[in-house]
Design a protein around this motif. Structure first.
Motif, mmCIF file in Angstrom:
data_model
loop_
_atom_site.group_PDB
_atom_site.id
_atom_site.type_symbol
_atom_site.label_atom_id
_atom_site.label_comp_id
_atom_site.label_asym_id
_atom_site.label_seq_id
_atom_site.Cartn_x
_atom_site.Cartn_y
_atom_site.Cartn_z
ATOM 1 N N ARG A 31 0.803 -1.229 0.000
ATOM 2 C CA ARG A 31 0.000 0.000 0.000
ATOM 3 C C ARG A 31 0.830 1.271 0.000
ATOM 4 O O ARG A 31 0.321 2.341 -0.271
ATOM 5 N N ILE A 32 2.110 1.182 0.346
ATOM 6 C CA ILE A 32 2.930 2.398 0.317
ATOM 7 C C ILE A 32 4.031 2.311 -0.736
ATOM 8 O O ILE A 32 5.039 2.986 -0.665
ATOM 9 N N VAL A 34 5.242 2.200 -4.995
ATOM 10 C CA VAL A 34 4.941 2.609 -6.363
ATOM 11 C C VAL A 34 5.818 1.740 -7.257
ATOM 12 O O VAL A 34 7.022 1.632 -7.032
ATOM 13 N N ILE A 41 3.700 2.516 -15.278
ATOM 14 C CA ILE A 41 3.365 2.538 -13.857
ATOM 15 C C ILE A 41 2.145 1.622 -13.621
ATOM 16 O O ILE A 41 1.223 1.590 -14.423
ATOM 17 N N LYS A 43 -1.039 0.285 -11.295
ATOM 18 C CA LYS A 43 -1.931 0.638 -10.172
ATOM 19 C C LYS A 43 -1.900 -0.465 -9.129
ATOM 20 O O LYS A 43 -1.794 -1.646 -9.468
ATOM 21 N N LYS A 44 -2.075 -0.089 -7.864
ATOM 22 C CA LYS A 44 -2.004 -1.074 -6.772
ATOM 23 C C LYS A 44 -3.017 -2.200 -6.936
ATOM 24 O O LYS A 44 -2.736 -3.351 -6.621
#
Lengths: 67, 338
Positions: A31-32, A34, A41, A43-44
């Motif tokens: 969750r923290i 990238v 990039i 997305k979580k």
């Protein structure tokens, strides 16, 4: 398979793993973090579905609390 | 060219025009620990016009290993970091206006502290305060530079509200897991490298240049580093930086507030508003309870049983030796006031 993580070449026994599994193996809190996967990039919400295969490049950064 | 800044002016990225701009700027630094000290010293040497530095803590021996503005004398006298930092920074460059504020940065004073500054530098050691910084800078449209470090690694990200992702766009909860400098440790090089990235972005912004849209992460011990361009993660529905923002971390609380200092067996108790509070009156009162009392004009320290109380001028108190917040609240009411 061979992948590149933060500029370093890494050899893994698995033939295929997800970004979520890779982060767990590095002990990175999802969750923290990238993550950039082959310059894209991620997305979580997609960590668990995104598969890493031979030759892929990853950049992993994460937030740090101290100071 | 002024002798003091001559080498910096020779640097093509700044020049004499950039130097003149720096002299007109006001930087707010939240936290005067390791990152706050390192950023403050670089910015003061660089000739920024005004620096305000806010910190809620006082100098202890465990700080001297990496918090570069402090000396043994500061630790011996338990000087508030904001005051000790102010003295050292003025001695380094008396031409810079320096204001040290020995208070906590919280939802109630955040707007007033941030409204007149050009940029804010994060020198904090916790995400609770960082989310307050994030909300207030979004609300007032002030850029800020996040920095964090632990063990031998660190990270930095410049945030331009509305233009680049804010902290809330990038993660949406208050992390409780993960270590702190008081549990996992930290080395000076990780501090210096993080602060170097922060100050560099700050100098770019102050001299009218674009800050980097990349989040950088490094491990100075393992010789590893990585950067990711994060602009794409700007969340159009963010509760802190979008047009629908409601700034969840600026909601004001009432009454006594307690906060556990991670990994330190310390609870901070902060009163909402206490009228007519004076350290001198407390000193007289507490001397009847314990003989172990000392003060330095900025704060009062006393010991009762195994607990050490450190009381600041505004009534805010650190109680060392306890990790139960409701017990701390009771002790505060018992010895300091309601």
């Amino acid at each position: 398979m061979n992948i590149q993580v933060n500029g370093r070449r890494i050899q893994l026994n698995e033939h295929e793993i997800t970004i979520g599994e890779l982060l767990e193996s590095y002990n990175v809190t999802k969750r923290i973090s990238v993550v950039e996967h082959n310059k894209e990039i991620i997305k979580k919400e997609e960590y668990e579905q995104t598969k890493i295969t031979n030759g892929d490049t990853l950049e992993i950064v994460h937030f740090v609390g101290g100071g | 060219m002024e002798e003091r800044y001559s080498r910096q002016e020779l640097f093509s990225g700044i020049g004499s025009e950039g130097q003149a701009l720096l002299a007109e700027k006001h930087v707010l630094i939240i936290g005067a620990g390791a990152l706050g000290s390192a950023n403050a010293e670089m910015l003061v040497r660089a000739g920024v016009g005004k620096i305000t530095i806010v910190d809620r803590d006082y100098v202890e021996w465990s700080n001297l290993g990496r918090q570069q503005l402090y000396t043994e004398e500061d630790a011996l006298t338990s000087l508030p970091k904001a005051k000790a930092a102010e003295q050292k920074l003025l001695a380094i460059n008396s031409r810079v206006k320096i204001v040290g504020i020995a208070e906590e940065f919280h939802a109630e004073n955040a707007e007033q502290l941030v409204e007149s500054v050009d940029i804010l530098i994060d020198g904090t050691d916790n995400f609770n305060t960082r989310f307050i910084i994030n909300d207030v800078t979004c609300k007032l449209n002030v850029p800020w530079v996040y920095g964090g470090c632990l063990e031998s690694h660190g990270t930095c990200l410049a945030i331009l509200p509305g233009k680049t992702p804010c902290l809330k766009c990038l993660f949406d909860y208050l992390p409780q897991e993960g270590g702190t400098c008081d549990t996992l440790g930290i080395i000076g090089p990780a501090v210096q490298m993080t602060a170097a990235y922060q100050t560099a972005e700050c100098l770019k912004f102050l001299t009218g240049q674009l800050m980097s849209p990349e989040m950088v992460y490094f491990d100075v011990w393992e010789r590893q580093s990585s950067s990711v361009e994060v602009t794409k993660l700007l969340d159009p529905e963010c509760s802190s930086c979008s047009s629908q923002a409601d700034y969840p971390f600026l909601k004001k609380e009432k009454g006594l507030r307690t906060y556990m200092l991670c990994g330190r067996e310390t609870v901070q108790v902060r009163p909402g508003q206490i009228e007519g509070f004076s350290l001198k009156a407390l000193n007289d009162r507490i001397k009847q309870v314990t003989s172990e009392v000392r003060g330095n004009g900025e704060l009062l320290i006393f010991q009762i049983n195994h607990l050490r109380f450190v009381v600041f001028k505004d009534g805010r108190t650190l109680i060392h030796g306890i990790s139960d917040t409701s017990e701390a609240q009771k002790l505060y009411q018992q010895y300091i006031g309601a």
